[in-house]
Design an enzyme around this catalytic site. Sequence first.
Site, PDB file in Angstrom:
ATOM      1  CG  ASP A 253      -2.330  -3.408 -14.343  1.00 46.68           C
ATOM      2  OD1 ASP A 253      -1.986  -2.736 -15.327  1.00 46.68           O
ATOM      3  OD2 ASP A 253      -3.241  -3.086 -13.558  1.00 46.68           O
TER       4      ASP A 253
ATOM      5  CE  LYS B 101       1.405   2.350 -15.399  1.00 50.36           C
ATOM      6  NZ  LYS B 101       0.386   3.408 -15.290  1.00 50.36           N
TER       7      LYS B 101
ATOM      8  CG  MET C 222      -0.918   1.505  -4.522  1.00 49.38           C
ATOM      9  SD  MET C 222      -1.123   2.531  -6.015  1.00 49.38           S
ATOM     10  CE  MET C 222      -2.512   3.581  -5.506  1.00 49.38           C
TER      11      MET C 222
END
Length: 262
Positions: A43, A65, A177
């Site tokens: 990641d 991402k 998030m």
Amino acid sequence: MATLLDPAARGRAILVGAGPGDPDLLTLRAVRALASADVLVHDGLVDQRVLDLAPASAHRISVAKRRARHTLPQESINALIVAHVRAGDIVVRLKGGDPFIFGRGGEEVEAVRAAGLPVEVIPGVSAALGCAAEAMLPLTHRGYASAVSFVAGQCQGLNEQNWAGLAGQGRTLVIYMGVASAAQIADKLIADGVAPDMPVAVLERGTLPGARAMKTLLADLGAMVTRMAIGSPAVIVVGEVVELSDAADALAHWARVAEGAA
């Protein structure tokens, strides 16, 4: 099935939880897995010090991402892992936090198993646990909260998500998030009956250099994120346990700043 206990076995995938950032929070098993990697699929938020634990010869592939911008769609990541395992590589899929908590690790395991290939999972310290520990914020505490729930704040149809009963007296809600939609999250929770003066903490860059922990009231959450310029990665904690934390009181801080500017 091939495992780390059989180092001679080739062609397998190992999903590894990298934790919230600090490499000292990696498990011993995770460190051993990294040392075995032929291919490291990682990641974007994984700390460079963690990546450096893999051999210099390991082929490193970033599948970073970001909000509304993915280097590779999830299906392509799955196919990438499968292709390298089929080629006989030991593929370490390094994921921030824990692979099975908002890491889409379940999808990657399904893809590898559907291809008839060996896969194992090494858990990691989830961001909520690592960040809360650093801020001295117990997610459960006798007399404050006997239940804790984890939800994703960055998802389609936020208003349609059913969070009823997840936050309130005796309960802690941790939102991953959620910084970009903090104001909408506060409105949603208040509309669902959570008191506007419920304590809230935002834990930014937990366990990493520059970490900040700030607390305020639910009604002020969106405004605090804006005025304190809070960015990702961060988790939001909603509940009475926030009062026990070492997080700075952002309402008081902002009041002092405003008085100084007057």
